[in-house]
Scaffold this motif. Structure first.
Motif, PDB file in Angstrom:
ATOM      1  N   HIS A 133       0.858  -1.182   0.000  1.00  0.00           N
ATOM      2  CA  HIS A 133       0.000   0.000   0.000  1.00  0.00           C
ATOM      3  C   HIS A 133       0.897   1.235   0.000  1.00  0.00           C
ATOM      4  N   TYR A 134       0.510   2.214  -0.815  1.00  0.00           N
ATOM      5  CA  TYR A 134       1.220   3.479  -0.807  1.00  0.00           C
ATOM      6  C   TYR A 134       0.817   4.240   0.457  1.00  0.00           C
ATOM      7  N   LYS A 135       1.823   4.603   1.330  1.00  0.00           N
ATOM      8  CA  LYS A 135       1.525   5.196   2.644  1.00  0.00           C
ATOM      9  C   LYS A 135       1.156   6.663   2.483  1.00  0.00           C
ATOM     10  N   ASP A 136      -0.138   6.956   2.540  1.00  0.00           N
ATOM     11  CA  ASP A 136      -0.633   8.324   2.407  1.00  0.00           C
ATOM     12  C   ASP A 136      -2.026   8.385   3.037  1.00  0.00           C
ATOM     13  N   ASP A 137      -2.094   8.956   4.270  1.00  0.00           N
ATOM     14  CA  ASP A 137      -3.377   8.975   4.995  1.00  0.00           C
ATOM     15  C   ASP A 137      -4.505   9.631   4.198  1.00  0.00           C
ATOM     16  N   PRO A 138      -4.301  10.856   3.613  1.00  0.00           N
ATOM     17  CA  PRO A 138      -5.425  11.468   2.876  1.00  0.00           C
ATOM     18  C   PRO A 138      -5.929  10.592   1.728  1.00  0.00           C
ATOM     19  N   LEU A 139      -5.054   9.803   1.108  1.00  0.00           N
ATOM     20  CA  LEU A 139      -5.477   8.901   0.024  1.00  0.00           C
ATOM     21  C   LEU A 139      -5.938   7.541   0.559  1.00  0.00           C
ATOM     22  N   HIS A 140      -5.907   7.362   1.890  1.00  0.00           N
ATOM     23  CA  HIS A 140      -6.283   6.095   2.541  1.00  0.00           C
ATOM     24  C   HIS A 140      -5.403   4.922   2.098  1.00  0.00           C
ATOM     25  N   ASP A 141      -4.107   5.173   1.969  1.00  0.00           N
ATOM     26  CA  ASP A 141      -3.125   4.106   1.710  1.00  0.00           C
ATOM     27  C   ASP A 141      -3.568   3.163   0.576  1.00  0.00           C
ATOM     28  N   PRO A 142      -3.705   3.672  -0.660  1.00  0.00           N
ATOM     29  CA  PRO A 142      -4.198   2.806  -1.750  1.00  0.00           C
ATOM     30  C   PRO A 142      -3.250   1.642  -2.044  1.00  0.00           C
ATOM     31  N   MET A 143      -3.846   0.523  -2.422  1.00  0.00           N
ATOM     32  CA  MET A 143      -3.041  -0.657  -2.742  1.00  0.00           C
ATOM     33  C   MET A 143      -2.408  -0.495  -4.117  1.00  0.00           C
ATOM     34  N   LEU A 144      -1.172  -0.955  -4.260  1.00  0.00           N
ATOM     35  CA  LEU A 144      -0.483  -0.851  -5.545  1.00  0.00           C
ATOM     36  C   LEU A 144      -0.753  -2.100  -6.374  1.00  0.00           C
ATOM     37  N   ASP A 145      -0.796  -1.895  -7.673  1.00  0.00           N
ATOM     38  CA  ASP A 145      -1.060  -2.979  -8.612  1.00  0.00           C
ATOM     39  C   ASP A 145       0.140  -3.925  -8.671  1.00  0.00           C
ATOM     40  N   ASP A 146      -0.123  -5.234  -8.627  1.00  0.00           N
ATOM     41  CA  ASP A 146       0.971  -6.211  -8.629  1.00  0.00           C
ATOM     42  C   ASP A 146       1.804  -6.158  -9.908  1.00  0.00           C
ATOM     43  N   THR A 147       1.188  -5.843 -11.054  1.00  0.00           N
ATOM     44  CA  THR A 147       1.970  -5.788 -12.290  1.00  0.00           C
ATOM     45  C   THR A 147       2.952  -4.608 -12.231  1.00  0.00           C
ATOM     46  N   TYR A 148       2.544  -3.542 -11.549  1.00  0.00           N
ATOM     47  CA  TYR A 148       3.452  -2.406 -11.345  1.00  0.00           C
ATOM     48  C   TYR A 148       4.645  -2.829 -10.490  1.00  0.00           C
ATOM     49  N   ILE A 149       4.365  -3.590  -9.415  1.00  0.00           N
ATOM     50  CA  ILE A 149       5.448  -4.066  -8.534  1.00  0.00           C
ATOM     51  C   ILE A 149       6.421  -4.935  -9.348  1.00  0.00           C
ATOM     52  N   GLU A 150       5.849  -5.853 -10.147  1.00  0.00           N
ATOM     53  CA  GLU A 150       6.696  -6.748 -10.947  1.00  0.00           C
ATOM     54  C   GLU A 150       7.531  -5.943 -11.945  1.00  0.00           C
ATOM     55  N   TYR A 151       6.930  -4.928 -12.550  1.00  0.00           N
ATOM     56  CA  TYR A 151       7.651  -4.063 -13.491  1.00  0.00           C
ATOM     57  C   TYR A 151       8.804  -3.356 -12.777  1.00  0.00           C
ATOM     58  N   MET A 152       8.535  -2.811 -11.586  1.00  0.00           N
ATOM     59  CA  MET A 152       9.569  -2.079 -10.850  1.00  0.00           C
ATOM     60  C   MET A 152      10.738  -3.005 -10.486  1.00  0.00           C
ATOM     61  N   ILE A 153      10.416  -4.249 -10.159  1.00  0.00           N
ATOM     62  CA  ILE A 153      11.481  -5.197  -9.809  1.00  0.00           C
ATOM     63  C   ILE A 153      12.259  -5.604 -11.060  1.00  0.00           C
ATOM     64  N   ALA A 154      11.528  -5.980 -12.111  1.00  0.00           N
ATOM     65  CA  ALA A 154      12.185  -6.529 -13.300  1.00  0.00           C
ATOM     66  C   ALA A 154      12.891  -5.444 -14.123  1.00  0.00           C
ATOM     67  N   ALA A 155      12.189  -4.323 -14.390  1.00  0.00           N
ATOM     68  CA  ALA A 155      12.735  -3.319 -15.304  1.00  0.00           C
ATOM     69  C   ALA A 155      13.623  -2.312 -14.585  1.00  0.00           C
ATOM     70  N   LYS A 156      13.314  -2.046 -13.328  1.00  0.00           N
ATOM     71  CA  LYS A 156      14.022  -0.987 -12.602  1.00  0.00           C
ATOM     72  C   LYS A 156      14.929  -1.539 -11.501  1.00  0.00           C
ATOM     73  N   ASN A 157      14.937  -2.850 -11.350  1.00  0.00           N
ATOM     74  CA  ASN A 157      15.761  -3.485 -10.320  1.00  0.00           C
ATOM     75  C   ASN A 157      15.515  -2.847  -8.943  1.00  0.00           C
ATOM     76  N   SER A 158      14.232  -2.620  -8.641  1.00  0.00           N
ATOM     77  CA  SER A 158      13.842  -1.933  -7.416  1.00  0.00           C
ATOM     78  C   SER A 158      13.922  -2.856  -6.208  1.00  0.00           C
ATOM     79  N   ILE A 159      15.012  -2.755  -5.476  1.00  0.00           N
ATOM     80  CA  ILE A 159      15.137  -3.655  -4.320  1.00  0.00           C
ATOM     81  C   ILE A 159      14.150  -3.285  -3.217  1.00  0.00           C
ATOM     82  N   GLU A 160      13.613  -2.039  -3.258  1.00  0.00           N
ATOM     83  CA  GLU A 160      12.595  -1.681  -2.254  1.00  0.00           C
ATOM     84  C   GLU A 160      11.474  -2.725  -2.244  1.00  0.00           C
ATOM     85  N   TYR A 161      10.980  -3.071  -3.430  1.00  0.00           N
ATOM     86  CA  TYR A 161       9.847  -3.999  -3.496  1.00  0.00           C
ATOM     87  C   TYR A 161      10.286  -5.445  -3.274  1.00  0.00           C
ATOM     88  N   SER A 162      11.351  -5.847  -3.933  1.00  0.00           N
ATOM     89  CA  SER A 162      11.738  -7.262  -3.821  1.00  0.00           C
ATOM     90  C   SER A 162      12.188  -7.598  -2.407  1.00  0.00           C
TER      91      SER A 162
END
Ligand code: ADP
Ligand code: MG
Length: 264
Positions: free
Chosen positions: A126-155
């Motif tokens: 979930h994206y941490k933002d109280d006014p937005l009520h912590d919306p859930m992130l799309d899993d394909t976005y997470i996979e893209y960030m890991i695969a294409a951007k090597n985002s260790i934050e998510y993995s």
């Protein structure tokens, strides 16, 4: 400690962070008596909560450190005060893992029934933002960030979340309660993804086992658990009086106080 002389870095809903004048690599984390729900919309002061949260947090993080999890936790030098490694960069995510379906997942209309058991645990960002009520992130976005951007934050956050779930589920089970789900936070410290923030009664759901030998090897485990005996912040979310909430948080602290008895 007299924090009036210390520089305040940030004050959140449940804690204040102060600079440590003796060590630039660590900060002081001071627990507050505030309790909130619904992204801060519901708010009360619960006398004694800071103390009980501090104890629960200390005992859980000391156990996780013994288990070899990469956490920010260093020590707890006095009541309501902990020392943690200083964040270099915040990661604005709340990382939720679920073993048993409860709470918001039941409202998504995806057919989840209370008590459905997930094996392995499922993990959601979930994206941490109280006014937005912590919306859930799309899993394909997470996979893209890991695969294409090597985002260790998510993995790394996903890996550590599942690892911590196994450790805490086992620890609570040793004292007759099932860890249903939890929400953890991460930050970057010296280039690594590290478990930060707090783990207290507001971080998870805990339901007692109904019997000494529950059969958790079923698609739905509601019959094995006692949700009415819940030991967590749902008591507050559901409008329970503050005395009841205090009793539940005390019961959690009594359990986590015994984590030091566990082998790792
Ligand atoms: N290791 C750390 N170093 C610096 N800041 C931290 C660390 N761990 C947690 N924090 C910060 O402490 C702040 C206070 O926490 P909290 O009261 O839970 O805030 P929130 O209202 O955002 O939930 C948060 O901004 C959190 O990012
Ligand atoms: Mg918080």
């Amino acid at each position: 400690m007299d924090f009036s002389k210390f520089n305040k870095i940030i004050e959140g809903k449940t804690k204040v962070i102060y600079e440590n004048p003796n060590d630039p690599d660590t900060v002081f984390m001071l627990f507050k008596d505030d309790i909130t729900a619904g992204d801060g919309v519901k708010h009360d002061i619960l006398e004694g909560k800071a103390q009980v949260d501090w104890q629960t947090n200390r005992d859980i993080f000391e156990y996780l450190n013994r288990c070899g999890v990469r956490t920010h936790y260093v020590s707890s030098p006095e009541d309501k005060v902990s020392i943690v490694k200083k964040l270099e960069r915040k990661i604005n995510l709340e990382v939720v893992s679920r073993r048993v379906a409860a709470g918001s997942i039941l409202k998504w209309g995806t057919g989840a029934a209370e008590g459905d058991r997930y094996e392995p645990v499922i993990t959601q960002f979930h994206y941490k933002d109280d006014p937005l009520h912590d919306p859930m992130l799309d899993d394909t976005y997470i996979e893209y960030m890991i695969a294409a951007k090597n985002s260790i934050e998510y993995s790394e956050a996903r890996r550590i979340n599942a690892e911590v779930f196994q450790h805490l589920e086992r620890a609570f089970a040793a004292f007759g309660v099932q860890l249903i789900d939890f929400k953890l936070e991460y930050g970057m410290i010296k280039g690594e993804v590290v478990l930060i923030d707090e783990i207290t009664g507001g971080s998870f759901r805990l339901w007692p086992f109904k019997t000494d030998k529950p059969n958790m090897n079923q698609a739905n485990v509601l019959s094995e658990l006692d949700p009415a005996g819940r030991l967590d912040k749902d008591v507050y979310r559901m409008g329970g009086d503050l005395g009841a909430v205090r009793d539940k948080f005390g019961a959690i602290a009594a359990i986590t106080a015994r984590f030091k008895e566990l082998d790792v």
